[in-house]
Scaffold this active site. Structure first.
Site, PDB file in Angstrom:
ATOM      1  N   SER A   1      39.574  42.257  41.769  1.00  0.00           N
ATOM      2  CA  SER A   1      40.330  41.851  43.021  1.00  0.00           C
ATOM      3  C   SER A   1      39.687  42.286  44.257  1.00  0.00           C
ATOM      4  O   SER A   1      39.770  41.510  45.324  1.00  0.00           O
ATOM      5  CB  SER A   1      41.951  42.541  42.816  1.00  0.00           C
ATOM      6  OG  SER A   1      42.611  41.982  41.806  1.00  0.00           O
TER       7      SER A   1
ATOM      8  N   HIS B   1      42.604  45.864  46.240  1.00  0.00           N
ATOM      9  CA  HIS B   1      43.016  44.629  47.034  1.00  0.00           C
ATOM     10  C   HIS B   1      42.824  45.067  48.474  1.00  0.00           C
ATOM     11  O   HIS B   1      42.166  44.056  49.258  1.00  0.00           O
ATOM     12  CB  HIS B   1      44.478  44.081  46.880  1.00  0.00           C
ATOM     13  CG  HIS B   1      44.842  43.917  45.325  1.00  0.00           C
ATOM     14  ND1 HIS B   1      44.776  44.914  44.313  1.00  0.00           N
ATOM     15  CD2 HIS B   1      45.138  42.781  44.509  1.00  0.00           C
ATOM     16  CE1 HIS B   1      45.139  44.182  43.215  1.00  0.00           C
ATOM     17  NE2 HIS B   1      45.200  43.084  43.112  1.00  0.00           N
TER      18      HIS B   1
END
Length: 352
Positions: free
Chosen positions: A234, A299
């Site tokens: 991610s 993220h």
């Protein structure tokens, strides 16, 4: 012989006769751009360094000036109105409208694009992630919430705070995933966004951006969530996506991709949902676990890398990054963060 005073310039007529007499096998499009550059300067001369840059496909401001001065060399209907194209050339035209905000850049990219080298980096990363996931899924007989299996978290690829000395884990965690949903989300975005970006900006720039997001993700987790492990790509995915979305917003009027507002909203909703799901798994796991679940900070770190460093890369199509002061500032900032994170991992865990 043609430049006895070593000025670095010769007349355009002299250069044209040289090319004709020696029958040099040069790309006609690049020759057109070189003539356009020569006609754009005061003396109407060909610059040796610009010749070297154009023929070697080196990223430099020569490309920009050539395109600006040589619009007549590119047909005005080279993108929208050209018919009879094969599947791949139609895909290249689609990529040009998806990625590039300037019409001349789109026309130049479509006109000079070659199939070699192909965009292999994002495809190779995605394929490796799928193979690793299938191997662990078959071995553990578990295809969702794999991190709840104790054997999965013992993998030498997972980043784990207890194994920080094994430095490769700060990168190899990108090949491991929580389950089918995380793998599917990352693989889809890598292929839909990463492959077109790599086709336009090249393997070196996009691989650097992706790996910078991955490394920033694991180091950020090691600083902000010191008990948590980390899996998934991610960090790199959010670096690519946030860079592309930021580029679209910054060049909103020039982008010609269809339904861009709707697609922007859908992308933000999907990315926000993925972050929310990661937060939920971290703090409210649906099953009892033997230890902390993977962190969601990768993220956010990837998004920061994409908006800062990635936006600079995407806005510099066919321009040299090393000539831009802002690029060196960002690179210095990233290097400072890496240095701080390394010292943090060496000393802070024992102190805290």
């Amino acid at each position: 012989q043609l430049d006895p005073e070593n000025t670095g310039f010769i007349g355009v007529e002299t250069f044209a006769s040289l090319v004709h007499s020696h029958e040099l096998p040069l790309d006609p499009a690049k020759l057109d751009m070189l003539v356009a550059l020569a006609q754009g300067n005061d003396e109407g001369q060909v610059c040796y360094q610009e010749l070297v840059d154009l023929i070697s496909s080196k990223r430099s401001s020569s490309f920009k000036r050539a395109i600006a001065n040589g619009q007549r060399a590119l047909p005005r209907d080279v993108l929208l109105d050209e018919t009879g194209l094969g599947f791949y050339k139609r895909f290249v035209r689609y990529v040009a409208y998806e990625i590039l905000p300037c019409e001349m850049d789109r026309r130049w990219y479509f006109y000079q694009h070659r199939t070699c080298p192909p965009p292999v980096f994002m495809a190779a990363v995605t394929l490796t992630q799928i193979i690793v996931f299938l191997c662990y899924g078959a071995r553990l007989n578990k295809w969702v919430l794999q991190t709840y299996h104790p054997e999965y978290m013992k993998s030498p690829l997972v980043y784990h705070p207890g194994h920080r000395a094994r430095a490769w884990r700060f990168l190899t965690y990108m090949f491991m995933h929580v389950g089918l949903e995380q793998l599917g989300f990352n693989a889809l975005l890598q292929l839909m966004i990463g492959v077109p970006l790599e086709m336009v900006h090249g393997i070196l720039r996009i691989s650097f951006l992706y790996l910078a997001g991955v490394l920033a993700g694991s180091l950020t987790v090691s600083i902000t969530d010191m008990r948590a492990p980390l899996v998934g790509g991610s960090g790199g995915v959010y670096a690519l996506c946030s860079a592309h979305l930021a580029n679209v917003v910054m060049n909103w009027a020039g982008m010609r991709c269809p339904y861009k507002l709707l697609r922007m909203v859908l992308a933000l909703v999907c990315m926000s949902s993925e972050v929310g799901r990661a937060v939920w798994l971290r703090f409210s796991p649906p099953l009892p676990a033997s230890g902390p679940q993977p962190s969601f900070m990768a993220h956010l770190a990837g998004a920061i890398v994409g908006i800062s460093m990635g936006l600079t890369i995407l806005r510099s199509y066919e321009e040299s990054l090393q000539d831009q002061c802002g690029w060196w500032v960002l690179l210095l900032s990233y290097g400072t963060f890496l240095l701080f994170a390394v010292f943090w991992n060496i000393f802070a865990y024992d102190l805290l």
